[in-house]
Design a protein around this motif. Structure first.
Motif, PDB file in Angstrom:
ATOM      1  N   ARG A  68       0.864  -1.183   0.000  1.00 17.52           N
ATOM      2  CA  ARG A  68       0.000   0.000   0.000  1.00 17.52           C
ATOM      3  C   ARG A  68       0.900   1.232   0.000  1.00 17.52           C
ATOM      4  N   MET A  69       0.331   2.362  -0.386  1.00 19.40           N
ATOM      5  CA  MET A  69       1.111   3.596  -0.381  1.00 19.40           C
ATOM      6  C   MET A  69       0.542   4.538   0.659  1.00 19.40           C
ATOM      7  N   ASP A  70       1.430   5.194   1.414  1.00 18.84           N
ATOM      8  CA  ASP A  70       0.920   6.159   2.390  1.00 18.84           C
ATOM      9  C   ASP A  70       0.761   7.528   1.712  1.00 18.84           C
ATOM     10  N   ALA A  71       0.279   8.501   2.482  1.00 17.45           N
ATOM     11  CA  ALA A  71      -0.050   9.796   1.893  1.00 17.45           C
ATOM     12  C   ALA A  71       1.186  10.503   1.331  1.00 17.45           C
ATOM     13  N   VAL A 170      -6.527  -5.304   8.263  1.00 14.84           N
ATOM     14  CA  VAL A 170      -6.191  -3.913   7.987  1.00 14.84           C
ATOM     15  C   VAL A 170      -7.425  -3.065   8.284  1.00 14.84           C
ATOM     16  N   GLY A 171      -7.180  -1.822   8.626  1.00 11.42           N
ATOM     17  CA  GLY A 171      -8.291  -0.923   8.941  1.00 11.42           C
ATOM     18  C   GLY A 171      -7.742   0.208   9.783  1.00 11.42           C
ATOM     19  N   PRO A 224      -0.704  -2.548  12.844  1.00 14.58           N
ATOM     20  CA  PRO A 224      -1.027  -1.212  13.337  1.00 14.58           C
ATOM     21  C   PRO A 224      -2.025  -0.566  12.384  1.00 14.58           C
ATOM     22  N   GLY A 225      -2.932   0.233  12.905  1.00 13.83           N
ATOM     23  CA  GLY A 225      -3.947   0.849  12.051  1.00 13.83           C
ATOM     24  C   GLY A 225      -3.342   1.872  11.109  1.00 13.83           C
ATOM     25  N   PHE A 226      -3.960   2.052   9.969  1.00 13.51           N
ATOM     26  CA  PHE A 226      -3.551   3.131   9.068  1.00 13.51           C
ATOM     27  C   PHE A 226      -4.764   3.580   8.270  1.00 13.51           C
ATOM     28  N   ASN A 227      -4.682   4.840   7.785  1.00 15.81           N
ATOM     29  CA  ASN A 227      -5.802   5.409   7.037  1.00 15.81           C
ATOM     30  C   ASN A 227      -5.580   5.441   5.537  1.00 15.81           C
ATOM     31  N   ASP A 228      -4.318   5.334   5.115  1.00 18.65           N
ATOM     32  CA  ASP A 228      -4.030   5.450   3.679  1.00 18.65           C
ATOM     33  C   ASP A 228      -3.855   4.077   3.073  1.00 18.65           C
ATOM     34  N   PHE A 229      -4.685   3.783   2.085  1.00 19.61           N
ATOM     35  CA  PHE A 229      -4.477   2.542   1.340  1.00 19.61           C
ATOM     36  C   PHE A 229      -4.281   2.928  -0.116  1.00 19.61           C
ATOM     37  N   GLY A 230      -3.212   3.691  -0.381  1.00 22.09           N
ATOM     38  CA  GLY A 230      -2.928   4.124  -1.754  1.00 22.09           C
ATOM     39  C   GLY A 230      -2.560   2.929  -2.614  1.00 22.09           C
TER      40      GLY A 230
END
Ligand code: GDP
Ligand code: MG
Length: 312
Positions: A68-71, A170-171, A224-230
């Protein structure tokens, strides 16, 4: 599981936790776990199969890898050698717009089977949210609903994994990923977080990814949670094939094999939108993602990403 300190020779194991400069390797044959030092940017991730000889760790080939890519454009490998992606969501906190679609497309493009877990069925906001999720995704993915807090609905998820799947949660932070794993494996006691009342967001309490063997079979990675699923390395053709909701158009139903469902003649997806069998709002979301993917295909800064690859 026993912890071992003596050197083990020529053994195959799997990375079950990653701490930056060390990893925990589980040797399934004798159910022993050992901590092994690794270089900081070794590129190893949880789920990697490794060989240990004279305390040297060699990574074996991966059958799958999910990125995945982050912001900021950094690429993270979420896990290796997985066959299932468990997208965990809740009505509080809500996932960011597009999170579920990107996760489903990424999973399918990496040959993983995506499933949705809607947690917190005990909350008042759940019923409306679950109905909205089902409306959009029921024909695309399996949907599990549960309350980790009340311990309900966990059995169906555990039955599914007992078929022998290895998946990763993921979430966003705070949806209850660690709580669900604690419910499935009460003896592990993963740290769970409080939701801040003002921000309605979870605090990031899970800091490393860890792999757990479920009692009835199957394996699950808490992350660990993350918001970006680029999206990473997804072509316009992959997006047009994997976008959730377009399954009903059928494979190769459009006149052109590489149809992007934008303005091509005899496009089955456009026909279904006009027929109201595909929701126009969903189609608009698809077009936005398509424009983004096409921009990435031509944008030089996205072409050579190898130097910016990060673990996890
Ligand atoms: N009401 C409710 N709260 C939950 C549920 N599952 C987890 N939580 C709470 O949500 C917060 C975040 O949980 P956690 O497992 O740390 O989320 P994670 O960041 O996704 O791993 C904690 O305060 C949990 O007690 C649930 O099913 N219902
Ligand atoms: Mg957690």
């Amino acid at each position: 599981m026993k912890k071992e300190h003596a050197p083990a020779e020529n053994k195959e194991g799997i990375i079950v936790a990653h701490y930056g400069v060390a990893v925990d390797v589980l040797f399934a044959a004798d159910n022993v776990c050992r901590m092994i030092r690794v270089k900081r940017n070794s590129g190893h991730v949880v789920g990697d199969k490794v060989m240990i000889q004279d305390d040297i760790l060699t990574r074996l080939g991966r059958s799958s890898e999910l990125s995945r890519m982050d912001a900021r454009g950094g690429i993270h490998i979420v896990g290796a050698n997985l066959d299932v992606l468990c997208i965990v969501v809740s009505c509080e906190p809500l996932p960011p717009p597009g999170f579920i679609d990107r996760a489903i497309v990424s999973a399918r493009a990496s040959d993983l089977h995506p499933v949705l877990v809607v947690n917190k069925s005990d909350l008042a906001c759940f019923a409306g949210y679950e109905a909205a999720i089902r409306k959009v995704y029921h024909e695309s993915v399996k949907i599990f609903t549960m309350s980790a807090e009340q311990g309900t609905g966990l059995d169906t998820l555990s039955d599914f994994f007992s078929e022998g799947h290895r998946g990763v949660f993921v979430g966003p932070t705070g949806v209850g990923k660690s709580s669900i794993l604690n419910g499935l494996l009460p003896e592990i006691h993963l740290t769970t977080g409080e939701i801040s009342e003002t921000k309605k967001r979870g605090r990031n309490t899970t800091t490393v990814s860890t792999l757990h063997l479920l009692s009835d079979g199957g394996e699950l990675i808490d992350s660990p949670g993350f918001n970006d699923f680029g999206l990473v390395d997804i072509s316009a053709h992959q997006l047009s094939t994997y976008f959730p909701g377009f399954e009903k158009a059928g494979m190769d139903a459009c006149r052109f094999r590489d149809c992007k469902h934008r303005e091509e003649p005899a496009c089955r997806v456009i026909e279904l939108v006009e027929d109201k069998q595909i929701d126009r709002e969903r189609y608009t979301i698809y077009l936005q993602m398509l424009t983004e993917v096409e921009a990435m295909e031509t944008e030089p800064k996205y072409r050579d990403r190898r130097h910016r690859r990060k673990k996890n």
